[in-house]
Design a protein around this motif. Structure first.
Motif, PDB file in Angstrom:
ATOM      1  N   ARG A   1      -7.618  10.020  15.343  1.00  0.00           N
ATOM      2  CA  ARG A   1      -7.934   9.127  14.231  1.00  0.00           C
ATOM      3  C   ARG A   1      -9.383   8.671  14.380  1.00  0.00           C
ATOM      4  O   ARG A   1      -9.738   7.999  15.344  1.00  0.00           O
ATOM      5  CB  ARG A   1      -7.014   7.918  14.181  1.00  0.00           C
TER       6      ARG A   1
ATOM      7  N   TRP B   1     -11.215   5.966   7.329  1.00  0.00           N
ATOM      8  CA  TRP B   1     -10.597   6.607   8.478  1.00  0.00           C
ATOM      9  C   TRP B   1     -10.345   8.050   8.131  1.00  0.00           C
ATOM     10  O   TRP B   1     -10.352   8.432   6.960  1.00  0.00           O
ATOM     11  CB  TRP B   1      -9.286   5.913   8.847  1.00  0.00           C
TER      12      TRP B   1
ATOM     13  N   PHE C   1     -17.105   2.316  10.497  1.00  0.00           N
ATOM     14  CA  PHE C   1     -17.548   1.051   9.888  1.00  0.00           C
ATOM     15  C   PHE C   1     -19.047   1.133   9.654  1.00  0.00           C
ATOM     16  O   PHE C   1     -19.773   1.696  10.474  1.00  0.00           O
ATOM     17  CB  PHE C   1     -17.243  -0.135  10.815  1.00  0.00           C
TER      18      PHE C   1
ATOM     19  N   GLN D   1     -10.544  -3.112  16.092  1.00  0.00           N
ATOM     20  CA  GLN D   1     -11.255  -2.896  14.831  1.00  0.00           C
ATOM     21  C   GLN D   1     -11.941  -4.130  14.283  1.00  0.00           C
ATOM     22  O   GLN D   1     -13.007  -4.037  13.688  1.00  0.00           O
ATOM     23  CB  GLN D   1     -10.289  -2.351  13.785  1.00  0.00           C
ATOM     24  N   ARG D   2     -11.306  -5.270  14.487  1.00  0.00           N
ATOM     25  CA  ARG D   2     -11.924  -6.497  13.961  1.00  0.00           C
ATOM     26  C   ARG D   2     -13.300  -6.692  14.546  1.00  0.00           C
ATOM     27  O   ARG D   2     -14.258  -6.989  13.838  1.00  0.00           O
ATOM     28  CB  ARG D   2     -11.051  -7.701  14.329  1.00  0.00           C
TER      29      ARG D   2
ATOM     30  N   TRP E   1     -12.970   4.865   1.308  1.00  0.00           N
ATOM     31  CA  TRP E   1     -11.762   4.313   0.707  1.00  0.00           C
ATOM     32  C   TRP E   1     -11.847   2.815   0.459  1.00  0.00           C
ATOM     33  O   TRP E   1     -11.209   2.293  -0.458  1.00  0.00           O
ATOM     34  CB  TRP E   1     -10.562   4.635   1.611  1.00  0.00           C
TER      35      TRP E   1
ATOM     36  N   PRO F   1      -6.169  -0.141  17.586  1.00  0.00           N
ATOM     37  CA  PRO F   1      -6.467  -0.860  16.344  1.00  0.00           C
ATOM     38  C   PRO F   1      -6.888  -2.307  16.580  1.00  0.00           C
ATOM     39  O   PRO F   1      -7.600  -2.879  15.755  1.00  0.00           O
ATOM     40  CB  PRO F   1      -5.168  -0.790  15.547  1.00  0.00           C
ATOM     41  N   ALA F   2      -6.468  -2.879  17.704  1.00  0.00           N
ATOM     42  CA  ALA F   2      -6.853  -4.266  17.971  1.00  0.00           C
ATOM     43  C   ALA F   2      -8.372  -4.399  18.111  1.00  0.00           C
ATOM     44  O   ALA F   2      -8.924  -5.488  17.963  1.00  0.00           O
ATOM     45  CB  ALA F   2      -6.159  -4.759  19.238  1.00  0.00           C
TER      46      ALA F   2
ATOM     47  N   ASP G   1     -13.424  -3.146  -3.004  1.00  0.00           N
ATOM     48  CA  ASP G   1     -14.517  -4.129  -2.932  1.00  0.00           C
ATOM     49  C   ASP G   1     -15.337  -4.165  -4.218  1.00  0.00           C
ATOM     50  O   ASP G   1     -15.665  -5.240  -4.727  1.00  0.00           O
ATOM     51  CB  ASP G   1     -15.457  -3.789  -1.758  1.00  0.00           C
TER      52      ASP G   1
ATOM     53  N   ARG H   1     -15.822  -4.089  13.200  1.00  0.00           N
ATOM     54  CA  ARG H   1     -16.259  -4.385  11.846  1.00  0.00           C
ATOM     55  C   ARG H   1     -17.140  -5.631  11.807  1.00  0.00           C
ATOM     56  O   ARG H   1     -18.086  -5.720  11.020  1.00  0.00           O
ATOM     57  CB  ARG H   1     -15.030  -4.591  10.960  1.00  0.00           C
TER      58      ARG H   1
ATOM     59  N   GLN I   1     -12.351   6.412  12.926  1.00  0.00           N
ATOM     60  CA  GLN I   1     -12.480   5.188  12.138  1.00  0.00           C
ATOM     61  C   GLN I   1     -13.956   4.850  12.057  1.00  0.00           C
ATOM     62  O   GLN I   1     -14.637   4.828  13.080  1.00  0.00           O
ATOM     63  CB  GLN I   1     -11.714   4.075  12.854  1.00  0.00           C
TER      64      GLN I   1
END
Lengths: 413, 62
Positions: free
Chosen positions: A345, A338, A349, A395-396, A303, A392-393, A308, A399, A347
């Motif tokens: 869920r 995702w 990368f 994920q940064r 997605w 979710p915190a 990009d 990635r 996810q």
């Protein structure tokens, strides 16, 4: 883009989904001031497809196409207010040398620059037999047709345990269907997740009530006027009211034939998404090398990629039309996607599918709901990460493992 | 610039916090907290955050 001259001339964007919309927006952002026309085969303005296998498919009652479309339609930037959207206008052919498009209804349209953003269509099983009861899922209309066919007690066979197949299976289960997933590989989503995580996700689905038949192909569809049963390659027969074919996709490139392009798997592009003198490609249909991994051009069905690639393709086309050389900086997007399945869920990368080896880093695969992290490696290099139910915190940081090599690339191309 | 997140749509994917970390943040409970009136100098990253939201829950009001 202060200081860089923009371009005028007419740009045609073929494809009115996420990549086509973002391309139009990014052409304006890159300084293109000429007219832009976006051609879409579907009758709908650009909309978000992921909910079609989940919320939209599961939603109760409402079968009104316009109201459902409104739920998933993309908001458009004010910069594209002057862009012409020609919807329900499939493009049948393009002549790059003459700068002409031929639409499916025979009309023609001219262009100075062209963006190929025609995406994919579902691959269908090459099986004869009844057509009624057989479904694929890509468009809103596909979703509406499938929705009308699913209800409590419906016997559903899903052919293919990739991400779409597994999401649809989970949604059908939630709608009260009896669901069997048939997959030729040993585990669902095996190519991406690897055997250990694939097995864990299968067991999670099985505990919820989805049945899996792995290592088997669908061999025949039985029924006089509609699907009654699906036969597997070992002779097993599964009674079925609905067969959902989730067996991968085919790039929509036929309309570009005859222009000397490499269309063997999507539209072959260079790293700046240039496919021809005045042709760029964006989204699922673009096959480009990503220096994050290697120099082999690949299509990426994630997605994050339409956004990009549209951005870079728009900058490249604007430069070409303005007579400038495209930006030489390497284009190295971090693919991510995702998948929501039942209470999970997933996810991702990077590109786990490129890996030879999967390593479980955190958590217990028998308890996916509590959080699991796996990393994927090729020739000793970390190429992908999959997180299941992690906060979710995180994920940064997950990635960032892939954006660091990008900095190195930019400094030492 | 005003930023509004439709919290009925938000599914805590956290992509906005990657794109515009000064404006969006996922807190310890995994829920989104955000600055509803970021400075104009954040426009590009906020637009990027709105673009990458998987459920398209972010609205920018000029």
């Amino acid at each position: 883009m202060t200081g860089t001259p923009g371009s005028d001339g007419h740009i045609a964007v073929v494809g009115a989904s996420l990549a086509g919309l973002r391309a139009a927006e990014q052409l304006r952002a890159a300084g293109h001031t000429g007219p832009i026309t976006v051609f879409g085969a579907e009758p709908y303005a650009p909309y978000n497809r992921p909910p079609l296998s989940k919320e939209v498919l599961a939603g109760p009652g409402d079968h009104d196409a316009e109201r459902l479309h409104a739920q998933v339609a993309f908001r458009m930037r004010s910069s594209v207010a002057d862009v012409t959207f020609r919807l329900g206008a499939a493009v049948a052919a393009a002549d790059l040398a003459r700068g002409r498009l031929t639409l499916a209804d025979g009309r023609e349209a001219g262009f100075d620059g062209l963006v190929a953003a025609t995406g994919l269509r579902p691959r269908r099983l090459p099986l004869p037999g009844p057509q009624a009861g057989r479904h694929a899922l890509r468009t809103l209309d596909d979703c509406l047709a499938l929705r009308a066919a699913l209800g409590p007690g419906t016997r559903v066979v899903v052919a293919g345990a990739g991400f779409v197949g597994c999401e649809v299976a989970a949604t059908a289960l939630r709608l009260g269907c009896q669901v069997t997933v048939v997959e030729p590989a040993a585990e669902p989503m095996l190519a991406v997740l690897g055997p250990e995580l694939g097995r864990a996700v299968r067991r999670h689905h099985e505990a919820a009530g989805v049945r899996f038949v792995t290592g088997r192909l669908t061999a025949a569809v039985h029924g006089r006027d509609r699907v009654r049963a699906v036969e597997l390659d070992d002779g097993t027969t599964l009674e079925a009211d609905v067969l959902i074919e989730a067996v991968g996709s085919v790039p929509n490139t036929e309309w570009l034939a005859g222009n000397g392009l490499d269309l063997s798997d999507g539209v072959l592009c260079d790293n700046a998404l240039r496919a021809g003198e005045r042709l760029v490609a964006a989204g699922d249909v673009a096959r480009f090398p990503n220096p994050l991994f290697d120099d082999r051009p690949r299509r990426v069905e994630h997605w994050s990629i339409p956004g990009d690639t549209a951005k870079r393709a728009a900058a490249t086309l604007t430069a070409l039309l303005a007579g400038r050389a495209p930006d030489p900086a390497p284009f190295a997007p971090v693919p991510s996607f995702w998948s929501d399945q039942l209470d999970l869920r997933l996810q991702s990368f990077g590109s786990p599918a490129l890996a030879e080896e999967a390593r479980l880093e955190e958590g217990d695969p028998a308890r996916l709901g509590e959080g699991v992290l796996a990393t994927y490696h090729r020739e000793g290099r970390h190429v992908g990460t999959v997180a299941v139910n992690l906060p979710p915190a995180r994920q940064r940081e997950l990635r960032a493992a892939f954006t660091r090599p990008l900095l190195t690339l930019t400094r030492n191309p | 610039m005003k930023v509004i997140v439709d919290m009925a749509k938000c599914q805590d994917h956290g992509q906005c916090a990657i794109a515009a970390p000064e404006v969006f943040e996922m807190n310890e409970e995994g829920r989104l907290v955000y600055d509803g009136e970021p400075g104009e100098e954040r426009r590009l990253e906020v637009e990027e955050a709105a673009d990458v939201c998987p459920v398209q829950a972010i609205l920018i009001k000029d």
